[in-house]
Motif scaffolding. Structure first.
Motif, short mmCIF file in Angstrom:
data_model
loop_
_atom_site.label_atom_id
_atom_site.label_comp_id
_atom_site.label_asym_id
_atom_site.label_seq_id
_atom_site.Cartn_x
_atom_site.Cartn_y
_atom_site.Cartn_z
N TYR A 1 -22.93 -60.56 -14.65
CA TYR A 1 -21.97 -61.04 -13.66
C TYR A 1 -21.00 -62.04 -14.28
O TYR A 1 -19.78 -61.94 -14.12
N ALA B 1 -22.59 -57.24 -10.33
CA ALA B 1 -22.89 -57.25 -11.76
C ALA B 1 -22.65 -55.89 -12.40
O ALA B 1 -22.49 -55.79 -13.61
N HIS C 1 -15.69 -58.65 -9.91
CA HIS C 1 -16.95 -59.38 -9.91
C HIS C 1 -17.32 -59.90 -8.52
O HIS C 1 -18.48 -60.16 -8.25
#
Length: 425
Positions: free
Chosen positions: A142, A293, A300
């Motif tokens: 992430y 992720a 994101h």
């Protein structure tokens, strides 16, 4: 005037409210709010990023709730990991993942985790604090999507306010102790009862005695304490409070030492592209935030703005924004909006692709200030040169500090007490 405040974002509005008639607030834009403003895309209300109001500062909360009606609700946030929906934060709920081997790896790594107070960098902090299992499953994928591949270039000093503790460690967001803590699945957040997040700063700005929009400051002479706008207007001041990005501020000032210009040029920002979508009908889910992720999705973070208030949820169209870092946007190329739209439909966040009625990509050259190791020293160096010349910096990019709108507002509201009086050059 006594004080010229440059920038009508959260910090600038806060300073203007604190100083009242003593200050004039100016901004080159035609609307207030800065990075906290709102846009209307074909009837869908979207914010510049994922905003909700939460603060550990009671005085800031009182200001906002007095300015306009606000609506509170428990935050509904999720993580998307290998196609599985896990409640946010992942490090507290990894046992919900359907892959037993992943769960066991996370559990074993967490058992071997150690105190990370002295971690040399952000990459080392993630391994030490959460163990290699959680770090590999979610935390590093992430954060690499957000900050880029080299997490070691970043300090870990900011993590206490942003990164939630793992399972087994008691922690919660306290709205009254004055210290920011990471958000959790039980955190209550607020949002304007009508309109977008930018309504907060529009309402606060209406209380400013002196505000001039469409007034871009192009040059600052610290010797004569004069600022000149691009349209030729000139302003004499005793002190100047700037919320401009620090490098841009120094470029406008006469006589800045070359070594200081070189230093602030090393400050790093993460550009963002906001992939905005207007979707017909009500949201297909109650989720408000999704932290992604998975490499297959360009962004994101996904913000389902239609779930931020009852008023937004009742509208004929709702808005969804995906934050996409520069590296991810470059990889997607001209297909960015198509790939994000496909991901929204694949994950069920949009039930039918035909419901997407409008889309827009907005690039923010300055999305997040990157907390690199050298950032604090550079900011201190710049402030030390500026303050004796009656120039003071505030705000996310004025101080190059990874802060939210509530903290920027607080720093503006408390500016006279926090900054020493200027001295003559």
């Amino acid at each position: 005037m006594e004080v010229l405040v440059v920038g009508a974002g959260p910090a600038g509005i806060g300073a203007g409210l604190a100083l009242c008639e003593r200050a004039l607030v100016v901004d080159g834009a035609t609307e207030v709010g800065g990075l906290a403003r709102t846009v209307d895309l074909e009837g869908a209300i979207l914010d510049f990023g994922g905003h909700s109001f939460h603060t550990p500062h009671p005085d800031v909360r009182a200001r906002v709730f007095d300015a306009l009606p606000m609506e509170e609700a428990k935050r509904d946030a999720w993580c998307l990991v290998d196609g599985a929906w896990i409640p946010y934060p992942f490090q507290r709920h990894f046992v919900r993942h359907p892959d037993a081997r992943l769960v066991e790896s996370c559990r074993a790594g967490l058992a071997a985790a150690r105190p990370a107070d002295n971690a040399s960098d952000f990459d080392a902090y993630l391994d030490a604090r959460f163990g290699t299992g959680i770090a590999a499953a979610f935390m590093k994928p992430y954060n690499r999507k957000l900050w880029g591949d080299d997490l070691a270039r970043m300090s870990a000093m900011w993590t206490a306010e942003r990164v939630a503790a793992p399972a087994g460690v008691a922690e919660h967001f306290d709205p009254s102790d004055g210290q920011r803590k990471p958000l959790h699945d039980d955190t209550v957040v607020a949002y304007p009862a009508r309109g977008g997040f930018g309504e907060i700063f529009a309402a606060l700005a209406r209380r400013l005695p002196r505000l001039s929009l469409g007034c871009e400051i192009a040059a600052i002479d610290p010797r004569s304490r004069t600022a000149t706008a691009r349209d030729g207007r000139r302003f004499r001041y005793r002190d100047l409070v700037s919320t401009l990005p620090l490098p841009g501020l120094l470029e406008r000032i006469a006589g800045v030492p070359p070594e200081l210009l070189h230093a602030v040029a090393r400050l790093e920002a993460m550009p963002l592209t906001l992939a905005m979508f207007a979707v017909e009908g009500s949201p297909a889910t109650t989720r408000q935030r999704v932290y992604v992720a998975d490499a297959g999705f360009p962004g994101h973070k996904i913000v389902l703005n239609g779930n931020s208030s009852r008023w937004l949820a009742s509208r004929a169209r709702h808005g969804i924004v995906a934050e996409v870092s520069q590296a991810s946007a470059d990889r997607a190329g001209g297909q960015l909006l198509d790939r994000v739209a496909e991901g929204l439909c694949r994950t069920g966040l949009v039930g039918d692709p035909r419901r997407i009625v409008a889309r827009r990509a907005v690039r923010l050259p300055l999305g997040y200030p990157v907390p690199t190791h050298e950032r604090p020293a550079i900011v201190v160096q710049a402030k030390a040169w500026l303050a004796p010349r009656g120039i003071h910096t505030l705000g996310r990019f004025g101080e190059w500090d990874y802060i939210n709108a509530d903290e920027a507002l607080r720093r503006g509201l408390h500016w006279p007490a926090d900054v020493p009086a200027a001295t003559a050059d």
